[in-house]
Design a protein around this motif. Structure first.
Motif, PDB file in Angstrom:
ATOM      1  N   ALA A 123      30.613  47.364  38.839  1.00  0.00           N
ATOM      2  CA  ALA A 123      30.710  48.463  37.871  1.00  0.00           C
ATOM      3  C   ALA A 123      29.474  49.371  37.892  1.00  0.00           C
ATOM      4  CB  ALA A 123      30.949  47.902  36.469  1.00  0.00           C
ATOM      5  N   PRO A 124      28.256  48.850  37.814  1.00  0.00           N
ATOM      6  CA  PRO A 124      27.094  49.747  37.843  1.00  0.00           C
ATOM      7  C   PRO A 124      26.972  50.515  39.167  1.00  0.00           C
ATOM      8  CG  PRO A 124      26.470  47.574  37.039  1.00  0.00           C
ATOM      9  CD  PRO A 124      27.839  47.450  37.610  1.00  0.00           C
ATOM     10  N   LEU A 125      27.310  49.852  40.288  1.00  0.00           N
ATOM     11  CA  LEU A 125      27.232  50.530  41.587  1.00  0.00           C
ATOM     12  C   LEU A 125      28.217  51.691  41.654  1.00  0.00           C
ATOM     13  CD1 LEU A 125      26.983  47.417  43.955  1.00  0.00           C
ATOM     14  CD2 LEU A 125      25.126  48.912  43.190  1.00  0.00           C
ATOM     15  N   ALA A 126      29.461  51.436  41.208  1.00  0.00           N
ATOM     16  CA  ALA A 126      30.471  52.499  41.237  1.00  0.00           C
ATOM     17  C   ALA A 126      30.106  53.635  40.291  1.00  0.00           C
ATOM     18  CB  ALA A 126      31.833  51.914  40.868  1.00  0.00           C
ATOM     19  N   ALA A 127      29.555  53.285  39.135  1.00  0.00           N
ATOM     20  CA  ALA A 127      29.164  54.327  38.178  1.00  0.00           C
ATOM     21  C   ALA A 127      28.044  55.191  38.732  1.00  0.00           C
ATOM     22  CB  ALA A 127      28.739  53.675  36.862  1.00  0.00           C
ATOM     23  N   ARG A 128      27.123  54.576  39.473  1.00  0.00           N
ATOM     24  CA  ARG A 128      26.016  55.332  40.049  1.00  0.00           C
ATOM     25  C   ARG A 128      26.517  56.304  41.119  1.00  0.00           C
ATOM     26  NH1 ARG A 128      22.582  51.434  39.856  1.00  0.00           N
ATOM     27  NH2 ARG A 128      23.075  50.512  41.874  1.00  0.00           N
ATOM     28  N   GLU A 129      27.538  55.898  41.873  1.00  0.00           N
ATOM     29  CA  GLU A 129      28.061  56.736  42.960  1.00  0.00           C
ATOM     30  C   GLU A 129      29.029  57.800  42.473  1.00  0.00           C
ATOM     31  OE1 GLU A 129      27.489  56.884  46.280  1.00  0.00           O
ATOM     32  OE2 GLU A 129      25.809  55.512  45.985  1.00  0.00           O
ATOM     33  N   PHE A 130      29.918  57.442  41.531  1.00  0.00           N
ATOM     34  CA  PHE A 130      31.032  58.331  41.170  1.00  0.00           C
ATOM     35  C   PHE A 130      31.052  58.731  39.700  1.00  0.00           C
ATOM     36  CE2 PHE A 130      32.472  55.268  44.443  1.00  0.00           C
ATOM     37  CZ  PHE A 130      32.610  56.153  45.506  1.00  0.00           C
ATOM     38  N   GLY A 131      30.089  58.239  38.909  1.00  0.00           N
ATOM     39  CA  GLY A 131      30.165  58.451  37.479  1.00  0.00           C
ATOM     40  C   GLY A 131      30.992  57.351  36.835  1.00  0.00           C
TER      41      GLY A 131
ATOM     42  N   VAL B  80      46.879  36.558  39.921  1.00  0.00           N
ATOM     43  CA  VAL B  80      46.267  37.802  40.408  1.00  0.00           C
ATOM     44  C   VAL B  80      46.032  38.756  39.229  1.00  0.00           C
ATOM     45  CG1 VAL B  80      46.623  39.855  41.825  1.00  0.00           C
ATOM     46  CG2 VAL B  80      47.194  37.598  42.735  1.00  0.00           C
ATOM     47  N   GLY B  81      47.024  38.855  38.357  1.00  0.00           N
ATOM     48  CA  GLY B  81      46.865  39.703  37.173  1.00  0.00           C
ATOM     49  C   GLY B  81      45.782  39.216  36.243  1.00  0.00           C
ATOM     50  N   HIS B  82      45.697  37.894  36.069  1.00  0.00           N
ATOM     51  CA  HIS B  82      44.668  37.342  35.184  1.00  0.00           C
ATOM     52  C   HIS B  82      43.267  37.605  35.736  1.00  0.00           C
ATOM     53  CE1 HIS B  82      47.826  34.209  33.674  1.00  0.00           C
ATOM     54  NE2 HIS B  82      48.183  35.460  33.463  1.00  0.00           N
ATOM     55  N   ALA B  83      43.113  37.454  37.053  1.00  0.00           N
ATOM     56  CA  ALA B  83      41.814  37.716  37.670  1.00  0.00           C
ATOM     57  C   ALA B  83      41.436  39.187  37.523  1.00  0.00           C
ATOM     58  CB  ALA B  83      41.842  37.319  39.142  1.00  0.00           C
ATOM     59  N   THR B  84      42.411  40.077  37.725  1.00  0.00           N
ATOM     60  CA  THR B  84      42.144  41.508  37.578  1.00  0.00           C
ATOM     61  C   THR B  84      41.768  41.849  36.140  1.00  0.00           C
ATOM     62  OG1 THR B  84      43.755  41.935  39.327  1.00  0.00           O
ATOM     63  CG2 THR B  84      43.056  43.812  38.017  1.00  0.00           C
ATOM     64  N   TRP B  85      42.421  41.176  35.184  1.00  0.00           N
ATOM     65  CA  TRP B  85      42.081  41.397  33.770  1.00  0.00           C
ATOM     66  C   TRP B  85      40.611  41.058  33.531  1.00  0.00           C
ATOM     67  CZ3 TRP B  85      39.959  39.444  29.483  1.00  0.00           C
ATOM     68  CH2 TRP B  85      40.316  39.990  28.241  1.00  0.00           C
ATOM     69  N   ASN B  86      40.164  39.924  34.063  1.00  0.00           N
ATOM     70  CA  ASN B  86      38.765  39.534  33.868  1.00  0.00           C
ATOM     71  C   ASN B  86      37.797  40.490  34.561  1.00  0.00           C
ATOM     72  OD1 ASN B  86      38.411  36.947  32.289  1.00  0.00           O
ATOM     73  ND2 ASN B  86      40.036  36.337  33.676  1.00  0.00           N
ATOM     74  N   LEU B  87      38.185  40.977  35.731  1.00  0.00           N
ATOM     75  CA  LEU B  87      37.368  41.994  36.404  1.00  0.00           C
ATOM     76  C   LEU B  87      37.274  43.244  35.534  1.00  0.00           C
ATOM     77  CD1 LEU B  87      37.281  42.922  40.112  1.00  0.00           C
ATOM     78  CD2 LEU B  87      37.690  44.742  38.465  1.00  0.00           C
ATOM     79  N   ALA B  88      38.417  43.657  34.963  1.00  0.00           N
ATOM     80  CA  ALA B  88      38.434  44.846  34.106  1.00  0.00           C
ATOM     81  C   ALA B  88      37.584  44.629  32.859  1.00  0.00           C
ATOM     82  CB  ALA B  88      39.874  45.178  33.717  1.00  0.00           C
ATOM     83  N   ALA B  89      37.643  43.413  32.295  1.00  0.00           N
ATOM     84  CA  ALA B  89      36.825  43.125  31.121  1.00  0.00           C
ATOM     85  C   ALA B  89      35.344  43.244  31.452  1.00  0.00           C
ATOM     86  CB  ALA B  89      37.139  41.720  30.601  1.00  0.00           C
ATOM     87  N   ALA B  90      34.955  42.784  32.638  1.00  0.00           N
ATOM     88  CA  ALA B  90      33.551  42.895  33.045  1.00  0.00           C
ATOM     89  C   ALA B  90      33.146  44.352  33.215  1.00  0.00           C
ATOM     90  CB  ALA B  90      33.328  42.124  34.343  1.00  0.00           C
ATOM     91  N   VAL B  91      34.039  45.167  33.758  1.00  0.00           N
ATOM     92  CA  VAL B  91      33.738  46.591  33.924  1.00  0.00           C
ATOM     93  C   VAL B  91      33.541  47.251  32.560  1.00  0.00           C
ATOM     94  CG1 VAL B  91      34.687  48.803  34.694  1.00  0.00           C
ATOM     95  CG2 VAL B  91      34.895  46.782  36.156  1.00  0.00           C
ATOM     96  N   LEU B  92      34.448  46.966  31.635  1.00  0.00           N
ATOM     97  CA  LEU B  92      34.333  47.578  30.302  1.00  0.00           C
ATOM     98  C   LEU B  92      33.061  47.117  29.587  1.00  0.00           C
ATOM     99  CD1 LEU B  92      37.149  48.234  27.780  1.00  0.00           C
ATOM    100  CD2 LEU B  92      35.039  47.196  26.988  1.00  0.00           C
ATOM    101  N   LEU B  93      32.756  45.819  29.684  1.00  0.00           N
ATOM    102  CA  LEU B  93      31.572  45.306  28.992  1.00  0.00           C
ATOM    103  C   LEU B  93      30.276  45.751  29.655  1.00  0.00           C
ATOM    104  CD1 LEU B  93      32.830  41.709  28.180  1.00  0.00           C
ATOM    105  CD2 LEU B  93      32.585  43.631  26.598  1.00  0.00           C
ATOM    106  N   SER B  94      30.347  46.156  30.935  1.00  0.00           N
ATOM    107  CA  SER B  94      29.156  46.672  31.617  1.00  0.00           C
ATOM    108  C   SER B  94      28.906  48.139  31.276  1.00  0.00           C
ATOM    109  CB  SER B  94      29.315  46.525  33.132  1.00  0.00           C
ATOM    110  OG  SER B  94      29.369  45.179  33.511  1.00  0.00           O
TER     111      SER B  94
END
Length: 442
Positions: free
Chosen positions: A367-375, A223-237
């Motif tokens: 990530a782009p959807l959340a950024a558009r809604e909340f910054g 679960v932690g490893h999957a979350t890490w990869n999700l976080a990496a995608a958010v940062l790289l986006s």
């Protein structure tokens, strides 16, 4: 003690193919953009490579456990050599077609779904139990070095002789890797005692998942490893836009990526000190716990990016975070190889890769959807909290805290027929029988 001939050959083949793979991203992006001037076309090609890989990974794990991992990996390397060769020739001759590239990407992605689960069984089959930590750290170091050298080599090829030659180089590395696998002689996987008729595909898939869940430290860490990869995608986006606009421009972003690659290498070197003897040995008795805590460092660059910290601080934080990943990869691989029975290792590895990597497309999409809604600040901080809680939080799980470097060797099973549905016991671990990312995070 020197690692044996078969592992040295395996290491050489893996290092060459890793270097070739890291040459490709720059060449792929430039080739598609020059031919189509469309970001959508590039996204299509990337999706063609990713979707078959994710869909076929569980099947790849079953195949890797049923048949010889060496032969499966050899065929997969030949397939990928062929796809890269075709695209390379088209680009060199100026006959590039997007459809061909998309099909080649899909075939290469499908082949990688069968190749990836064989990585751990091949390491296990070419090393003894006592040598696996050293073997995995050596692979981690060479992979991190390829991540530094590959893009530079790719850029040089693209700027001097063209993108096609980068694909031809990648094809050559896969061909050499296949040739090495042809002469490799890993130890055979011991047959399961009491095994009768070969079970069906669904039963094999279910058995692999049951084996993963049986080790309580595994799904919690996953679960932690999957979350890490999700976080990496958010940062790289979100990261490139923020850094280029507010924190120093393109040079700062390039410096951040290079610092991350160097951090990955340093983390792998640090992991190499956790095994063996010597003056600078780093004693780590709870490897999975320490590796998961290292992944929690990824919260740091997310927070720094959210608060618009100075570029030098963000670069340092990202290097530290990637050092945590570099430490985790070989340590995690060794733990998995020590505690998972050899006849289920490919299936468990396939689920490990699937769950870890499937989170990345989710991060890229959200990530782009959340950024558009909340910054951008809200998704970055939220992701930082998630990655910290799910990785550092594994310290609260007794199975993670108690897991030691050396596995507990179960009592040998008495040969004989097994009752239907009876639980399978791990075979003795002290046998000469195998990579996040991933193998943990990518």
């Amino acid at each position: 003690m020197t690692l044996g001939r078969d592992f040295r050959l395996l290491w050489l083949g893996r290092t060459l193919s890793d270097t070739g793979d890291y040459v490709i991203p720059a060449a792929l992006a430039i080739a598609v953009v020059q031919a189509t001037e469309s970001a959508g076309a590039l996204a299509l090609v990337l999706a063609c490579a990713t979707v078959p890989r994710l869909l076929l990974l569980p099947l790849g794990g079953v195949v890797g456990d049923r048949w010889s991992p060496r032969q499966i990996a050899l065929l997969a390397d030949l397939a990928r050599a062929g796809t890269q060769l075709v695209i390379g020739i088209e680009l060199v001759l100026g006959a590039f077609r997007l459809t061909d590239l998309a099909v080649a990407a899909a075939l290469a992605g499908a082949a990688s779904a069968f190749a990836l689960p064989t990585a751990s069984p091949l390491v296990a089959g070419t090393t003894g139990v006592a040598d696996r930590a050293r073997a995995n750290t050596l692979l981690g170091i060479s992979r991190a070095a390829a991540r530094v050298v590959g893009p530079a080599l790719g850029g040089a090829l693209v700027l001097t002789v063209g993108s096609g030659w980068a694909f031809l180089l990648d094809a050559a590395t896969f061909a050499v890797s296949a040739a090495i696998l042809a002469i490799l002689r890993p130890a055979p996987v011991p047959a399961r005692s009491g095994a009768g008729a070969r079970p069906g595909l669904l039963r094999d898939l279910a058995d692999g998942w049951s084996e993963l869940r049986r080790h309580r430290w595994f799904p919690v860490s996953l679960v932690g490893h999957a979350t890490w990869n999700l976080a990496a995608a958010v940062l790289l986006s979100l990261g490139p836009v923020i850094v280029i606009r507010d924190l120093g421009g393109e040079r700062t972003w390039v410096a951040l990526l290079q610092a991350g690659a160097l951090g990955l290498l340093v983390g792998s070197l640090l992991a190499s000190r956790t095994g063996g003897t010597g003056r600078f040995r780093l004693r780590v008795e709870r490897p999975v716990l320490m590796a998961n805590l290292g992944l929690a460092l990824y919260a740091l660059p997310l927070v720094l990016l959210a608060v618009r910290a100075p570029g030098y601080a963000l670069i340092g934080g990202y290097a530290l975070a990637l050092a945590g990943l570099g430490f985790l990869n070989p340590v995690w691989e060794t733990a998995v190889q020590q505690h998972i029975p050899a006849d289920r290792l490919a299936r468990v590895s396939a689920y490990d890769i699937l769950v870890s990597l499937a989170a990345m497309p989710l991060g890229y999409a959200l990530a782009p959807l959340a950024a558009r809604e909340f910054g951008t600040t809200v998704p970055l901080l939220l992701t930082a909290v998630l990655v910290f809680v799910t990785t550092a939080g594994t310290a609260a799980v007794p199975a993670v805290r108690r897991l030691r470097t050396e596995p507990v060797v179960p009592a040998p099973e008495v040969p004989g027929p097994s009752a239907p549905g009876a639980p399978d016991h791990d075979p003795p671990v002290a046998r000469p029988d195998p990579v996040r990312p991933a193998p943990g995070p990518a």
